[in-house]
Design an enzyme around this catalytic site. Structure first.
Site, short mmCIF file in Angstrom:
data_model
loop_
_atom_site.label_atom_id
_atom_site.label_comp_id
_atom_site.label_asym_id
_atom_site.label_seq_id
_atom_site.Cartn_x
_atom_site.Cartn_y
_atom_site.Cartn_z
N ASP A 13 0.81 -1.22 0.00
CA ASP A 13 0.00 0.00 0.00
C ASP A 13 0.85 1.27 0.00
OD1 ASP A 13 -2.41 -1.63 0.37
OD2 ASP A 13 -1.76 -1.82 2.45
N LYS A 16 2.62 2.15 -5.08
CA LYS A 16 3.37 1.63 -6.22
C LYS A 16 2.64 1.89 -7.53
CE LYS A 16 3.45 -2.48 -4.43
NZ LYS A 16 2.89 -2.12 -3.11
N GLY A 40 -4.28 -4.27 -4.67
CA GLY A 40 -4.93 -3.32 -5.57
C GLY A 40 -4.08 -2.08 -5.73
N HIS A 41 -3.91 -1.62 -6.96
CA HIS A 41 -3.16 -0.40 -7.23
C HIS A 41 -4.15 0.70 -7.60
CE1 HIS A 41 0.84 -2.66 -8.25
NE2 HIS A 41 0.54 -2.66 -6.98
N GLN A 225 2.17 -5.99 -3.06
CA GLN A 225 2.49 -6.00 -1.62
C GLN A 225 3.81 -5.28 -1.33
OE1 GLN A 225 1.64 -9.42 -2.91
NE2 GLN A 225 -0.49 -8.99 -2.49
#
Length: 431
Positions: A13, A16, A40-41, A225
């Protein structure tokens, strides 16, 4: 030509997605090399929010090829839904811009059921998984009974593997966890259709990368991650089931280590963590609430509230060594606006002993207390700043201290969620 790996240096988180989106402009190919849809990005481009769970963040750029590597575990339903969502947003997704490694392992319904059943059985000792079936899928991969993308597109092989695996999983579900059994036939019919839809995307990703290298074009490797969720190097057992560290890019995409030129570590200007596990710098006070609220700290995949705390340099230095970082990208610096003082954990106190690296023992880690150095804060809105020299002096000093303590130069500073709200000090593809 340069090939760059982007890794998280904390517990995920870190932002990225935004950095990958920013760097994709300089790459021909973007590769996701590990993890699943437990990550999730979140990207914000011109005020529009996009959340990518499986497809690499570079999909938002026209003319780029995105690859899902063999190190990823893939839920085909989630991937197809994500493709449809992007299509609704005007972004066409197909073989021209998205390819899947034929060796990518497939998440099955029994993986999800086992994931949830195990977490329920652990009670207060649960790990805090997302329940997406990530861990059980990696278990089957290592146990040599997994279903890969190449199997998904071969109906005969798919049926045989599902029939075999469901017998074992139903035994566990019924006899160990008291759960209802799964129907192998129904699973086969559903996944056979997924295979038909995804077949045009399945290929040998390693060969695609090799051809890209031969053409002298840039490649960007995108991890999910963060380093301290790494199955080998993280805060075990409160970790993910794969290797987010930079070395995972070689294994998870099928490329030799001599082909990588740079590793950019992404770090929030503070620290967050989702789920269980030790968090030495967690701030359970008004400062922590400030970070949580102003940083909108909710998981992109689960919506879970993230735990927040001060920047942990013990964690960041460990990540610098493990990944061989060549540069840092500091995200969410703007979230610290209004806090004074701002703190950095420079070491741990463990029963009177000063530690500068995290102990491997979970029992020892839980005894650790942060040793802080305090720095002046700032009150100015910095979201419009585009040059380092225009930041408040105290913000510049804070960044300089991060470089000093980590031994890694800062290349990018994010001062807001939008793509444009960024200070670029140097381009990793040109450094």
């Amino acid at each position: 030509m340069a090939n760059v790996v982007v890794v998280g240096t904390q517990w995920g988180d870190e932002g990225k997605g935004k950095v990958v989106d920013l760097l994709t402009e300089h790459a021909a190919v973007v590769v996701r090399y590990q993890g699943g849809n437990n990550a999730g990005h979140t990207l914000v481009v011109k005020g529009r929010k996009f959340i990518c769970h499986l497809i690499p963040s570079g999909i938002l750029h026209a003319g780029k090829v995105c690859l899902i590597g063999n190190g990823v575990v893939l839920d085909p339903q989630v991937l197809l839904e994500e493709m449809d969502d992007l299509k609704d947003l005007g972004i066409a997704v197909g073989p021209q811009n998205l390819l899947i490694s034929e060796k990518t392992h497939i998440i099955m319904p029994y993986h999800q059921r086992l994931d949830l059943a195990r977490e329920r059985a652990k009670g207060d000792g649960k790990i805090g998984t997302t329940g997406r079936g990530i861990g059980p899928c990696y278990e089957d991969k290592v146990g040599r009974c997994g279903i890969r993308a190449v199997d998904l597109i071969d109906p005969a092989v798919l049926k045989a593997k599902i029939d075999h695996n469901v017998k074992e999983k139903n035994f566990l579900l019924q006899n160990l966890f008291g759960e209802e059994p799964l129907d192998a036939g129904a699973i086969y019919e559903r996944y056979r259709l997924y295979g038909e839809k995804l077949k045009p995307l399945v290929t040998n990703i390693s060969l695609v990368l090799d051809e890209t290298l031969r053409q002298g074009r840039n490649i960007l490797f995108e991890g999910a991650q963060g380093t301290h969720l790494d199955i080998d190097h993280g805060t075990y057992p409160f970790v993910t089931s794969s290797n987010p560290v930079a070395g995972g890019a070689c294994i998870g995409a099928g490329i030799g280590p001599t082909r990588l030129q740079a590793v950019v570590g992404i770090a929030k200007a503070y620290t967050t963590r989702v789920g269980g596990g030790p968090f030495i710098t967690e701030a359970l006070d008004a400062d922590g609430e400030h970070m949580q609220v102003k940083g909108a700290e909710f998981g992109a995949t689960t919506g879970r509230k993230r735990r927040t705390g001060w920047l942990d340099m013990v964690v960041l230095r460990d990540s610098a060594r493990l990944n061989g970082l060549t540069g840092l990208a500091i995200t969410k610096l703007d979230v610290l606006t209004g806090l004074d003082p701002i703190r950095i954990c420079v070491a741990y106190d463990c029963d009177g002993k000063r530690l500068t690296v995290p102990p491997a023992s979970l029992a020892a880690l839980e005894k650790c207390r942060p040793i802080y150095e305090d720095f002046p804060g700032w009150q100015e809105d910095i979201s419009g700043v585009r040059q380092l020299a225009d930041l408040p002096k105290s913000a510049q000093a804070y960044l300089a201290k991060i470089t000093e303590l980590s031994g890694v130069p800062i290349q990018i500073v994010s001062v807001g969620p939008d793509r444009e709200e960024t200070i670029v000090l140097s381009n990793p593809f040109r450094s």
